[in-house]
Scaffold this active site. Structure first.
Site, PDB file in Angstrom:
ATOM      1  N   LYS A  82       0.834  -1.198   0.000  1.00 43.98           N
ATOM      2  CA  LYS A  82       0.000   0.000   0.000  1.00 43.98           C
ATOM      3  C   LYS A  82       0.871   1.251   0.000  1.00 43.98           C
ATOM      4  O   LYS A  82       1.859   1.325   0.736  1.00 43.98           O
ATOM      5  CB  LYS A  82      -0.924  -0.028   1.222  1.00 43.98           C
ATOM      6  CG  LYS A  82      -1.961   1.092   1.240  1.00 43.98           C
ATOM      7  CD  LYS A  82      -2.940   0.905   2.388  1.00 43.98           C
ATOM      8  CE  LYS A  82      -3.971   2.024   2.413  1.00 43.98           C
ATOM      9  NZ  LYS A  82      -4.964   1.858   3.503  1.00 43.98           N
ATOM     10  N   SER A 157      -9.567   2.732   2.131  1.00 46.57           N
ATOM     11  CA  SER A 157      -8.437   3.326   1.439  1.00 46.57           C
ATOM     12  C   SER A 157      -7.496   2.310   0.791  1.00 46.57           C
ATOM     13  O   SER A 157      -6.628   2.689   0.020  1.00 46.57           O
ATOM     14  CB  SER A 157      -7.647   4.201   2.410  1.00 46.57           C
ATOM     15  OG  SER A 157      -7.086   3.415   3.445  1.00 46.57           O
ATOM     16  N   SER A 181     -11.047   0.670   6.001  1.00 46.44           N
ATOM     17  CA  SER A 181     -10.192   0.684   4.815  1.00 46.44           C
ATOM     18  C   SER A 181      -9.647  -0.663   4.377  1.00 46.44           C
ATOM     19  O   SER A 181      -9.061  -0.768   3.305  1.00 46.44           O
ATOM     20  CB  SER A 181      -9.018   1.652   5.031  1.00 46.44           C
ATOM     21  OG  SER A 181      -9.484   2.973   5.089  1.00 46.44           O
TER      22      SER A 181
END
Length: 470
Positions: A82, A157, A181
Protein backbone atom coordinates in the site's frame (compact mmCIF):
# COMPACT_ATOMS: atom_id res chain seq x y z
CA UNK A 1 -0.26 -23.62 -16.30
CA UNK A 2 -1.01 -20.45 -18.21
CA UNK A 3 0.10 -17.11 -16.81
CA UNK A 4 -3.50 -16.30 -15.85
CA UNK A 5 -3.85 -19.61 -14.01
CA UNK A 6 -0.70 -18.83 -12.05
CA UNK A 7 -2.00 -15.38 -11.19
CA UNK A 8 -5.27 -16.72 -9.79
CA UNK A 9 -3.85 -19.60 -7.78
CA UNK A 10 -4.67 -19.25 -4.07
CA UNK A 11 -1.61 -18.00 -2.22
CA UNK A 12 -1.44 -21.13 -0.07
CA UNK A 13 -1.35 -23.36 -3.15
CA UNK A 14 1.13 -21.06 -4.86
CA UNK A 15 3.38 -21.21 -1.80
CA UNK A 16 3.19 -25.01 -1.79
CA UNK A 17 4.17 -25.22 -5.46
CA UNK A 18 7.02 -22.74 -5.00
CA UNK A 19 8.40 -24.65 -2.02
CA UNK A 20 8.10 -27.94 -3.94
CA UNK A 21 9.86 -26.34 -6.93
CA UNK A 22 6.92 -27.18 -9.19
CA UNK A 23 7.10 -23.58 -10.37
CA UNK A 24 9.90 -21.06 -9.97
CA UNK A 25 9.78 -17.62 -8.40
CA UNK A 26 10.95 -16.25 -11.76
CA UNK A 27 7.95 -17.81 -13.54
CA UNK A 28 5.51 -16.58 -10.93
CA UNK A 29 6.90 -13.06 -10.89
CA UNK A 30 7.01 -12.80 -14.68
CA UNK A 31 3.43 -14.05 -14.93
CA UNK A 32 2.29 -11.31 -12.56
CA UNK A 33 4.32 -8.65 -14.37
CA UNK A 34 2.73 -9.71 -17.66
CA UNK A 35 -0.70 -9.60 -16.06
CA UNK A 36 -0.01 -6.11 -14.68
CA UNK A 37 1.06 -4.89 -18.11
CA UNK A 38 -2.13 -6.27 -19.65
CA UNK A 39 -4.72 -5.33 -17.02
CA UNK A 40 -3.45 -2.55 -14.75
CA UNK A 41 -3.93 0.30 -17.29
CA UNK A 42 -7.66 -0.45 -17.12
CA UNK A 43 -7.97 -0.13 -13.34
CA UNK A 44 -4.94 1.84 -12.04
CA UNK A 45 -4.41 -0.40 -9.01
CA UNK A 46 -0.59 -0.58 -8.98
CA UNK A 47 0.85 2.91 -9.24
CA UNK A 48 4.59 2.26 -8.83
CA UNK A 49 6.02 -0.88 -10.42
CA UNK A 50 9.43 -2.30 -9.47
CA UNK A 51 9.76 -4.87 -12.25
CA UNK A 52 13.58 -5.11 -12.39
CA UNK A 53 13.84 -5.36 -8.63
CA UNK A 54 11.12 -8.01 -8.55
CA UNK A 55 12.85 -10.18 -11.15
CA UNK A 56 16.16 -9.81 -9.36
CA UNK A 57 14.59 -10.82 -6.04
CA UNK A 58 12.86 -13.77 -7.74
CA UNK A 59 16.16 -14.99 -9.19
CA UNK A 60 17.77 -14.78 -5.75
CA UNK A 61 14.81 -16.66 -4.25
CA UNK A 62 15.22 -19.50 -6.76
CA UNK A 63 18.93 -19.68 -6.00
CA UNK A 64 18.31 -19.97 -2.27
CA UNK A 65 15.92 -22.85 -2.77
CA UNK A 66 18.26 -24.56 -5.25
CA UNK A 67 21.06 -24.44 -2.68
CA UNK A 68 18.86 -26.00 0.00
CA UNK A 69 18.58 -22.89 2.13
CA UNK A 70 15.68 -22.49 4.50
CA UNK A 71 13.04 -20.16 3.05
CA UNK A 72 10.06 -18.35 4.52
CA UNK A 73 6.33 -19.11 4.21
CA UNK A 74 5.85 -16.47 1.49
CA UNK A 75 8.91 -17.56 -0.50
CA UNK A 76 8.64 -16.30 -4.08
CA UNK A 77 5.16 -14.77 -3.75
CA UNK A 78 4.91 -11.31 -5.39
CA UNK A 79 3.33 -8.57 -3.27
CA UNK A 80 2.75 -4.88 -3.96
CA UNK A 81 2.50 -2.72 -0.83
CA UNK A 82 0.00 0.00 0.00
CA UNK A 83 1.33 3.42 -0.97
CA UNK A 84 0.86 4.70 2.58
CA UNK A 85 3.37 2.09 3.84
CA UNK A 86 7.07 2.84 3.43
CA UNK A 87 9.21 0.48 1.36
CA UNK A 88 12.94 1.19 1.43
CA UNK A 89 14.19 2.45 -1.90
CA UNK A 90 10.73 2.54 -3.53
CA UNK A 91 8.76 5.71 -4.25
CA UNK A 92 6.08 6.09 -1.57
CA UNK A 93 3.78 9.09 -2.01
CA UNK A 94 0.96 8.55 0.53
CA UNK A 95 -1.25 9.76 -2.34
CA UNK A 96 -0.12 13.32 -1.66
CA UNK A 97 1.55 15.82 -4.01
CA UNK A 98 3.64 16.89 -1.00
CA UNK A 99 5.40 13.50 -1.18
CA UNK A 100 5.14 12.88 -4.91
CA UNK A 101 8.87 12.11 -5.18
CA UNK A 102 9.46 10.66 -1.70
CA UNK A 103 11.69 7.58 -1.45
CA UNK A 104 11.96 6.16 2.11
CA UNK A 105 15.15 4.73 3.60
CA UNK A 106 13.45 1.94 5.56
CA UNK A 107 10.47 -0.40 5.56
CA UNK A 108 7.49 -0.14 7.85
CA UNK A 109 7.20 -3.16 10.15
CA UNK A 110 4.41 -4.84 8.18
CA UNK A 111 6.43 -4.58 4.95
CA UNK A 112 9.56 -5.80 6.72
CA UNK A 113 7.76 -8.90 7.98
CA UNK A 114 6.32 -9.74 4.57
CA UNK A 115 9.70 -9.35 2.89
CA UNK A 116 11.46 -11.37 5.61
CA UNK A 117 8.95 -14.16 4.94
CA UNK A 118 10.29 -14.38 1.38
CA UNK A 119 7.84 -12.26 -0.60
CA UNK A 120 8.93 -10.46 -3.78
CA UNK A 121 8.39 -6.68 -3.94
CA UNK A 122 6.23 -5.78 -6.97
CA UNK A 123 5.69 -2.10 -6.20
CA UNK A 124 2.99 0.05 -4.58
CA UNK A 125 -0.81 0.01 -4.67
CA UNK A 126 -2.96 3.12 -4.91
CA UNK A 127 -4.57 4.81 -1.89
CA UNK A 128 -6.42 8.07 -1.23
CA UNK A 129 -4.47 11.03 0.13
CA UNK A 130 -2.90 9.92 3.45
CA UNK A 131 -5.38 7.03 3.47
CA UNK A 132 -8.27 9.39 4.27
CA UNK A 133 -11.56 8.21 2.81
CA UNK A 134 -13.15 5.00 1.55
CA UNK A 135 -12.71 5.83 -2.13
CA UNK A 136 -9.29 5.49 -3.74
CA UNK A 137 -8.52 8.69 -5.63
CA UNK A 138 -5.71 11.22 -5.25
CA UNK A 139 -4.07 14.06 -7.18
CA UNK A 140 -0.85 12.11 -7.78
CA UNK A 141 -2.17 9.00 -9.53
CA UNK A 142 -5.91 9.55 -10.00
CA UNK A 143 -8.63 7.03 -9.18
CA UNK A 144 -8.52 3.24 -8.97
CA UNK A 145 -11.37 1.60 -10.87
CA UNK A 146 -13.36 -1.43 -9.85
CA UNK A 147 -12.25 -4.58 -11.74
CA UNK A 148 -15.85 -5.80 -12.00
CA UNK A 149 -17.21 -2.50 -13.34
CA UNK A 150 -14.62 0.02 -14.47
CA UNK A 151 -17.08 2.89 -14.09
CA UNK A 152 -17.27 2.27 -10.33
CA UNK A 153 -15.14 2.87 -7.23
CA UNK A 154 -12.87 0.13 -5.87
CA UNK A 155 -13.44 1.46 -2.35
CA UNK A 156 -10.70 2.58 -0.02
CA UNK A 157 -8.44 3.33 1.44
CA UNK A 158 -6.82 0.00 0.50
CA UNK A 159 -8.60 0.18 -2.85
CA UNK A 160 -5.53 -0.36 -5.01
CA UNK A 161 -4.70 -3.48 -3.00
CA UNK A 162 -8.22 -4.92 -3.30
CA UNK A 163 -8.48 -4.16 -7.02
CA UNK A 164 -5.06 -5.72 -7.65
CA UNK A 165 -6.16 -8.89 -5.86
CA UNK A 166 -9.43 -9.15 -7.77
CA UNK A 167 -7.68 -8.57 -11.10
CA UNK A 168 -5.01 -11.21 -10.49
CA UNK A 169 -2.16 -8.71 -10.21
CA UNK A 170 -0.98 -10.09 -6.86
CA UNK A 171 -1.95 -13.07 -4.67
CA UNK A 172 -1.79 -11.29 -1.29
CA UNK A 173 -1.94 -7.72 -0.04
CA UNK A 174 -1.55 -5.72 3.14
CA UNK A 175 -3.49 -2.62 4.01
CA UNK A 176 -4.68 -0.50 6.89
CA UNK A 177 -8.06 0.19 8.46
CA UNK A 178 -9.21 3.05 10.66
CA UNK A 179 -12.80 3.43 9.52
CA UNK A 180 -13.17 0.48 7.15
CA UNK A 181 -10.19 0.68 4.82
CA UNK A 182 -9.53 -3.07 4.73
CA UNK A 183 -13.19 -4.09 4.76
CA UNK A 184 -14.83 -1.59 2.39
CA UNK A 185 -12.54 -2.22 -0.63
CA UNK A 186 -12.75 -5.96 0.00
CA UNK A 187 -16.55 -5.66 -0.15
CA UNK A 188 -16.44 -3.52 -3.30
CA UNK A 189 -13.94 -5.84 -5.09
CA UNK A 190 -15.22 -9.29 -4.05
CA UNK A 191 -12.15 -10.23 -1.99
CA UNK A 192 -11.46 -10.77 1.71
CA UNK A 193 -10.18 -8.11 4.09
CA UNK A 194 -9.54 -8.50 7.83
CA UNK A 195 -9.38 -5.71 10.38
CA UNK A 196 -7.53 -7.36 13.30
CA UNK A 197 -7.80 -6.51 16.98
CA UNK A 198 -5.54 -3.61 18.02
CA UNK A 199 -2.02 -4.89 18.66
CA UNK A 200 -2.46 -8.13 16.73
CA UNK A 201 -0.44 -6.62 13.88
CA UNK A 202 1.79 -4.04 15.59
CA UNK A 203 2.43 -0.79 13.75
CA UNK A 204 5.87 0.77 13.51
CA UNK A 205 6.77 3.59 13.08
CA UNK A 206 3.86 4.94 15.12
CA UNK A 207 2.67 8.50 15.71
CA UNK A 208 1.17 8.00 19.16
CA UNK A 209 2.24 5.18 21.51
CA UNK A 210 -1.19 3.92 22.62
CA UNK A 211 -3.13 4.61 19.41
CA UNK A 212 -5.53 1.74 18.68
CA UNK A 213 -8.12 3.12 16.24
CA UNK A 214 -6.05 2.54 13.10
CA UNK A 215 -4.70 -0.96 12.47
CA UNK A 216 -2.86 -2.78 9.69
CA UNK A 217 -3.97 -6.15 8.36
CA UNK A 218 -4.17 -8.71 5.55
CA UNK A 219 -6.19 -9.03 2.35
CA UNK A 220 -6.53 -11.94 -0.06
CA UNK A 221 -8.85 -13.69 -2.47
CA UNK A 222 -9.66 -16.42 0.08
CA UNK A 223 -10.06 -16.50 3.84
CA UNK A 224 -7.27 -19.09 4.12
CA UNK A 225 -4.89 -16.79 2.25
CA UNK A 226 -5.76 -13.92 4.60
CA UNK A 227 -5.04 -16.21 7.55
CA UNK A 228 -1.69 -17.19 6.03
CA UNK A 229 -0.65 -13.56 5.69
CA UNK A 230 -1.90 -12.82 9.21
CA UNK A 231 0.41 -15.56 10.51
CA UNK A 232 3.32 -13.62 9.00
CA UNK A 233 2.49 -10.05 9.98
CA UNK A 234 1.06 -10.72 13.48
CA UNK A 235 3.22 -11.08 16.55
CA UNK A 236 4.99 -9.17 19.28
CA UNK A 237 7.29 -6.21 18.68
CA UNK A 238 8.85 -4.52 21.70
CA UNK A 239 8.71 -1.05 20.10
CA UNK A 240 4.91 -0.95 20.08
CA UNK A 241 3.42 -0.89 23.60
CA UNK A 242 0.08 -2.42 22.54
CA UNK A 243 1.63 -5.29 20.54
CA UNK A 244 0.08 -8.61 21.54
CA UNK A 245 2.52 -11.27 22.71
CA UNK A 246 0.41 -14.14 21.35
CA UNK A 247 1.34 -16.96 18.93
CA UNK A 248 0.53 -16.36 15.28
CA UNK A 249 1.32 -19.85 13.94
CA UNK A 250 -2.25 -21.17 14.42
CA UNK A 251 -3.47 -18.84 11.67
CA UNK A 252 -1.38 -20.77 9.11
CA UNK A 253 -3.11 -24.06 9.98
CA UNK A 254 -6.36 -25.54 8.73
CA UNK A 255 -9.47 -23.40 9.11
CA UNK A 256 -11.90 -26.28 8.73
CA UNK A 257 -14.47 -26.20 11.52
CA UNK A 258 -17.95 -27.42 12.39
CA UNK A 259 -20.18 -24.42 13.05
CA UNK A 260 -23.03 -26.45 14.55
CA UNK A 261 -24.42 -24.67 17.58
CA UNK A 262 -22.60 -21.38 16.96
CA UNK A 263 -24.64 -18.45 18.24
CA UNK A 264 -24.88 -15.83 15.49
CA UNK A 265 -26.51 -12.39 15.69
CA UNK A 266 -27.67 -10.66 12.51
CA UNK A 267 -28.14 -6.91 12.33
CA UNK A 268 -29.10 -5.63 8.87
CA UNK A 269 -28.64 -1.97 9.86
CA UNK A 270 -26.51 -1.96 13.07
CA UNK A 271 -29.14 -0.20 15.08
CA UNK A 272 -30.92 1.98 12.53
CA UNK A 273 -28.33 3.09 9.96
CA UNK A 274 -29.62 3.75 6.43
CA UNK A 275 -28.67 0.84 4.17
CA UNK A 276 -29.24 0.64 0.41
CA UNK A 277 -31.95 -2.00 -0.29
CA UNK A 278 -29.67 -3.59 -2.89
CA UNK A 279 -27.14 -4.37 -0.16
CA UNK A 280 -29.80 -5.88 2.08
CA UNK A 281 -31.16 -7.96 -0.81
CA UNK A 282 -27.73 -9.59 -1.23
CA UNK A 283 -27.05 -10.09 2.47
CA UNK A 284 -30.38 -11.63 3.55
CA UNK A 285 -29.77 -14.93 1.70
CA UNK A 286 -26.12 -14.88 2.77
CA UNK A 287 -27.16 -14.85 6.40
CA UNK A 288 -29.35 -17.92 5.84
CA UNK A 289 -26.21 -19.87 4.91
CA UNK A 290 -25.10 -19.73 8.55
CA UNK A 291 -28.33 -21.40 9.60
CA UNK A 292 -27.74 -24.07 6.94
CA UNK A 293 -24.28 -24.61 8.45
CA UNK A 294 -25.88 -25.41 11.80
CA UNK A 295 -25.67 -22.02 13.50
CA UNK A 296 -28.40 -20.54 15.66
CA UNK A 297 -29.09 -17.25 13.88
CA UNK A 298 -31.31 -14.55 15.34
CA UNK A 299 -31.74 -10.77 14.97
CA UNK A 300 -29.78 -8.83 17.57
CA UNK A 301 -27.53 -5.79 17.78
CA UNK A 302 -25.27 -4.34 20.48
CA UNK A 303 -25.75 -0.75 21.60
CA UNK A 304 -23.55 1.31 19.26
CA UNK A 305 -25.22 4.68 19.87
CA UNK A 306 -22.01 6.34 21.08
CA UNK A 307 -19.76 4.86 18.37
CA UNK A 308 -20.12 7.88 16.09
CA UNK A 309 -18.91 10.36 18.72
CA UNK A 310 -16.10 8.04 19.77
CA UNK A 311 -14.83 7.44 16.26
CA UNK A 312 -15.07 11.01 15.02
CA UNK A 313 -13.48 12.51 18.12
CA UNK A 314 -10.55 10.09 18.24
CA UNK A 315 -10.06 10.29 14.47
CA UNK A 316 -10.01 14.10 14.56
CA UNK A 317 -7.45 14.02 17.35
CA UNK A 318 -5.26 11.56 15.44
CA UNK A 319 -5.46 13.50 12.19
CA UNK A 320 -4.53 16.73 13.95
CA UNK A 321 -1.60 15.04 15.67
CA UNK A 322 -0.38 13.46 12.45
CA UNK A 323 -0.98 16.12 9.82
CA UNK A 324 -1.46 19.58 11.34
CA UNK A 325 2.14 20.66 10.76
CA UNK A 326 1.97 19.49 7.14
CA UNK A 327 -1.24 21.46 6.61
CA UNK A 328 0.43 24.58 7.99
CA UNK A 329 3.38 24.14 5.62
CA UNK A 330 1.29 23.15 2.58
CA UNK A 331 -2.19 24.68 3.00
CA UNK A 332 -2.98 24.42 -0.72
CA UNK A 333 -1.79 20.84 -1.21
CA UNK A 334 -4.29 18.89 0.89
CA UNK A 335 -7.82 17.95 -0.13
CA UNK A 336 -10.46 19.98 1.62
CA UNK A 337 -12.11 17.06 3.42
CA UNK A 338 -8.78 16.11 4.98
CA UNK A 339 -8.06 19.72 5.95
CA UNK A 340 -11.52 19.88 7.56
CA UNK A 341 -10.74 16.79 9.66
CA UNK A 342 -7.48 18.34 10.84
CA UNK A 343 -9.24 21.61 11.67
CA UNK A 344 -11.87 19.71 13.65
CA UNK A 345 -9.09 18.01 15.62
CA UNK A 346 -7.72 21.43 16.57
CA UNK A 347 -11.03 22.35 18.24
CA UNK A 348 -11.02 19.35 20.58
CA UNK A 349 -10.40 19.87 24.28
CA UNK A 350 -9.09 17.54 26.92
CA UNK A 351 -12.67 17.13 28.12
CA UNK A 352 -13.73 16.06 24.62
CA UNK A 353 -11.06 13.39 24.50
CA UNK A 354 -11.84 12.19 28.00
CA UNK A 355 -15.53 11.90 27.10
CA UNK A 356 -14.73 9.96 23.92
CA UNK A 357 -12.46 7.53 25.73
CA UNK A 358 -14.96 7.04 28.54
CA UNK A 359 -17.66 6.26 26.00
CA UNK A 360 -15.30 3.95 24.14
CA UNK A 361 -14.76 1.97 27.34
CA UNK A 362 -18.54 1.67 27.64
CA UNK A 363 -18.67 0.44 24.03
CA UNK A 364 -15.97 -2.16 24.68
CA UNK A 365 -17.73 -3.32 27.84
CA UNK A 366 -21.04 -3.54 26.00
CA UNK A 367 -19.48 -5.62 23.21
CA UNK A 368 -17.91 -7.96 25.74
CA UNK A 369 -21.31 -8.51 27.35
CA UNK A 370 -22.95 -8.94 23.92
CA UNK A 371 -20.46 -11.67 23.04
CA UNK A 372 -21.35 -13.65 26.14
CA UNK A 373 -24.68 -14.29 24.38
CA UNK A 374 -23.39 -14.59 20.82
CA UNK A 375 -20.24 -15.91 19.17
CA UNK A 376 -20.44 -13.71 16.06
CA UNK A 377 -22.25 -10.64 14.76
CA UNK A 378 -23.19 -10.33 11.07
CA UNK A 379 -23.79 -6.92 9.46
CA UNK A 380 -23.27 -4.96 6.24
CA UNK A 381 -19.69 -3.91 5.51
CA UNK A 382 -20.76 -0.87 3.53
CA UNK A 383 -24.16 0.79 3.49
CA UNK A 384 -24.04 1.08 -0.31
CA UNK A 385 -22.76 -1.04 -3.19
CA UNK A 386 -19.90 0.38 -5.32
CA UNK A 387 -20.74 3.87 -6.60
CA UNK A 388 -19.54 5.86 -9.67
CA UNK A 389 -15.79 6.39 -9.70
CA UNK A 390 -16.22 10.13 -10.34
CA UNK A 391 -17.90 10.70 -6.96
CA UNK A 392 -15.84 11.52 -3.88
CA UNK A 393 -18.51 9.82 -1.77
CA UNK A 394 -22.26 9.01 -2.02
CA UNK A 395 -24.26 12.04 -0.90
CA UNK A 396 -27.36 10.00 -0.01
CA UNK A 397 -27.94 6.48 1.29
CA UNK A 398 -31.43 4.98 1.09
CA UNK A 399 -32.79 8.51 0.62
CA UNK A 400 -31.01 9.99 3.63
CA UNK A 401 -28.41 12.75 3.08
CA UNK A 402 -24.78 12.09 4.00
CA UNK A 403 -23.22 15.20 5.48
CA UNK A 404 -19.58 14.36 4.83
CA UNK A 405 -17.27 11.78 3.29
CA UNK A 406 -17.30 9.61 6.42
CA UNK A 407 -20.98 9.17 7.22
CA UNK A 408 -21.78 6.56 4.55
CA UNK A 409 -19.28 4.20 6.21
CA UNK A 410 -20.78 4.18 9.71
CA UNK A 411 -21.47 0.45 9.38
CA UNK A 412 -17.70 -0.10 9.29
CA UNK A 413 -16.36 2.63 11.54
CA UNK A 414 -18.86 1.93 14.32
CA UNK A 415 -17.16 -1.45 14.67
CA UNK A 416 -13.71 0.19 14.56
CA UNK A 417 -14.65 2.15 17.67
CA UNK A 418 -15.28 -1.11 19.58
CA UNK A 419 -11.84 -2.61 18.83
CA UNK A 420 -13.40 -5.92 17.77
CA UNK A 421 -11.88 -7.81 14.84
CA UNK A 422 -14.05 -7.74 11.72
CA UNK A 423 -13.80 -9.31 8.31
CA UNK A 424 -15.40 -8.69 4.92
CA UNK A 425 -16.10 -11.85 2.92
CA UNK A 426 -17.73 -11.99 -0.56
CA UNK A 427 -21.49 -12.41 -0.14
CA UNK A 428 -22.79 -12.02 -3.69
CA UNK A 429 -23.64 -9.43 -6.34
CA UNK A 430 -26.42 -6.96 -7.00
CA UNK A 431 -28.60 -7.54 -10.05
CA UNK A 432 -26.37 -5.22 -12.09
CA UNK A 433 -23.15 -7.01 -11.11
CA UNK A 434 -21.80 -4.97 -8.18
CA UNK A 435 -20.01 -6.96 -5.45
CA UNK A 436 -21.30 -6.89 -1.87
CA UNK A 437 -19.43 -8.18 1.18
CA UNK A 438 -20.74 -9.52 4.47
CA UNK A 439 -19.16 -8.14 7.63
CA UNK A 440 -18.46 -10.78 10.29
CA UNK A 441 -17.50 -9.42 13.72
CA UNK A 442 -16.00 -11.41 16.59
CA UNK A 443 -15.05 -10.72 20.21
CA UNK A 444 -11.82 -8.89 20.92
CA UNK A 445 -8.81 -11.05 19.95
CA UNK A 446 -11.16 -13.65 18.44
CA UNK A 447 -9.53 -13.72 15.01
CA UNK A 448 -9.14 -17.49 14.77
CA UNK A 449 -12.80 -18.23 15.34
CA UNK A 450 -13.72 -15.39 13.01
CA UNK A 451 -11.54 -16.80 10.22
CA UNK A 452 -12.93 -20.31 10.69
CA UNK A 453 -16.52 -19.10 10.44
CA UNK A 454 -15.75 -16.97 7.37
CA UNK A 455 -13.95 -19.90 5.75
CA UNK A 456 -16.98 -22.14 6.25
CA UNK A 457 -19.27 -19.50 4.73
CA UNK A 458 -16.88 -19.01 1.81
CA UNK A 459 -16.70 -22.74 1.10
CA UNK A 460 -20.49 -23.05 1.24
CA UNK A 461 -21.16 -20.16 -1.16
CA UNK A 462 -18.22 -19.75 -3.55
CA UNK A 463 -19.00 -16.09 -4.26
CA UNK A 464 -15.29 -15.24 -4.23
CA UNK A 465 -14.68 -17.54 -7.20
CA UNK A 466 -16.41 -15.13 -9.60
CA UNK A 467 -13.71 -13.30 -11.55
CA UNK A 468 -13.84 -9.93 -13.34
CA UNK A 469 -13.73 -9.97 -17.11
CA UNK A 470 -11.14 -7.90 -18.98
Amino acid sequence: MSAEEICYLPARELARRLHAREVSAREVTQAHLDRIEQVNPQINAIVTLTAERALSEAAAADERLAHGEEVGPLHGIPVAHKDTHDVAGVRTTYGSPIFADHVPDSDTLVVERIRNAGAITLGKTNAPEFGAGSHTMNPVFGATRNPYRRDLSAGGSSGGAAAALAAGLQPLAEGSDMGGSLRNPASFCNVVGLRPSPGRVPTWPATLPWEALGVQGPMGRTVADVALLLSVIAGYDERNPIALDLPSAPFAGSLDADLTGLRVAWSPDLGGLPVDPEVTAVLEPAVKVFAELGCRVEPACPDLASADEVFRTLRGWLFHAGFSSLLEEHPDQMKQTLADNIAFGATLSGADLASAQTRQLQLITGMREFFTQYDLLLAPVSQVPPFPVEWEYPETVAGQPMHDYLEWMRSAYSISATGCPALSVPAGFTEDGRPVGLQIIAPLRGELGLLRAAHAFEQATGHGNRRPVF
